[in-house]
Design an enzyme around this catalytic site. Sequence first.
Site, PDB file in Angstrom:
ATOM      1  N   CYS A 103       0.820  -1.219   0.000  1.00 54.22           N
ATOM      2  CA  CYS A 103       0.000   0.000   0.000  1.00 54.22           C
ATOM      3  C   CYS A 103       0.852   1.266   0.000  1.00 54.22           C
ATOM      4  CB  CYS A 103      -0.935  -0.001   1.199  1.00 54.22           C
ATOM      5  SG  CYS A 103      -0.082  -0.162   2.792  1.00 54.22           S
TER       6      CYS A 103
ATOM      7  N   HIS B 200      -1.683   0.953   7.153  1.00 50.27           N
ATOM      8  CA  HIS B 200      -2.054   1.108   5.753  1.00 50.27           C
ATOM      9  C   HIS B 200      -1.690   2.510   5.283  1.00 50.27           C
ATOM     10  CE1 HIS B 200      -4.088  -0.149   2.147  1.00 50.27           C
ATOM     11  NE2 HIS B 200      -5.084   0.718   2.255  1.00 50.27           N
TER      12      HIS B 200
ATOM     13  N   ASN C  65      -8.111   4.457  -2.456  1.00 50.58           N
ATOM     14  CA  ASN C  65      -7.489   3.265  -1.890  1.00 50.58           C
ATOM     15  C   ASN C  65      -6.808   2.471  -3.011  1.00 50.58           C
ATOM     16  OD1 ASN C  65      -6.741   1.382   0.017  1.00 50.58           O
ATOM     17  ND2 ASN C  65      -8.804   1.018   0.777  1.00 50.58           N
TER      18      ASN C  65
END
Length: 443
Positions: A75, A367, A388
């Site tokens: 991520c 994250h 995202n």
Amino acid sequence: MPETKLDHELTTTEIAALQADLQAQPAHQVISRATIKNGVLAASEDPQAAVRLNRTFSVELPTGKVANQKHSGRCWLFATLNVIRHQFAAKYHVKDFELSQNYLFFWDRVERANIFYDRILRTADRPLDDREVADILESPDDDGGQWAMGAALVQKYGVVPTSAMPESFNSNDTTGIGAALNLKLRKDALALRQLVADGADEEKIAATRAQALKEVYRMAAYAFGEPPATFDLEFKDDDHKLHRAAGLTPQGFFHDYFDVDLDDYVVVSNSPDKAFDRQYRLASEENIVGGKHITFLNLPLADMKRAAVAQLQSGEAVWFGNDVLQQMSRERGFLDSHLFQVSDLFGVDLSLTKAQRLATGEASVSHAMTLTGVNLVDDQPNRWKVENSWGEKNGDKGYFVMTDEWLDDFVYEVVVHKRFLTPAQRELLNTEPHELAPWDSLS
């Protein structure tokens, strides 16, 4: 002082009191049935969250399709490249251009192995159960990372489009290659430590280390493909105009096509378990020897948010580190501190402050995502648009919406251009950072 009894055995009388307390709770049978059948989260979900999470934003950047990190922990790298590609998209009018995460992930594996060997040799005189040695060996090869790690990779290796080095099975699912690399690096660590213990000369140690790194490179190349030294760039912009350039190098591509100096960006943290208005460094997670340092400028929450809003208003996306598994609906793309009202469900106060969560391990910077919009009411944010990297099947085609309170509670880092800091805050960047332990709450 009276002696404190440390071991307490539950007695039958105490167990009876526990049972009686349950029976005395209002509507305990109804709550129990709903929770058993539907689960804790569904039974405690607040339907008003959908009202709070209206997907309208007063400041919103142009966006395209989201990326998909799939079964990997990349991520931080996706978010880094998302910020860079948004700038490319605005400059060249091409909203769905994607940069290769696989390319930089390959080099991250090799660079992490290289710095791992340095750390093993530096601590070779300590026992394996030394806290720092144990921390080094816990995750020799790890998908996770920090913004500065992605920036360091871009600065050293440049970037390539996905077409020049597409995703592989192993970059989409790092389970197998991650396990193999962890096993190899731990085995190499034992061999290097043994050489030091045996008093081997520097030449022998260097030769063993060099051979080990060659084997890591081979494993990475077999798993991800070998990175291209040159490539041809071809894309059509949103006006259907074809762009083509042959024989580009990754470093040349970044230098010539991207108007960004990564050294101008600062990781602003909000970690209230530490002193504010101070710089910190997390050297234990740096991935490139001689590369960019992982530093944080720890500021009060209002200052962190002000800088993030200013960058969005300037038309630039914002990388941010957060604890995404807290109060989140993956399917609906909701991030709301009151999404699941578990305290009300159980009749138990489960609240902690942000500082308490960090200090006890309840909080985690688990994250990284990208801010691409914010809604301001009387110049104050009440919700944020989030890009995202979980693909288009989550949220609204991959985009999440976050309440401002969720940012207050679960966002720990934002990356902003230093021009969005105050003069006094920019002066702090010239101070010596305080070194953080490898197990710090921001690691």
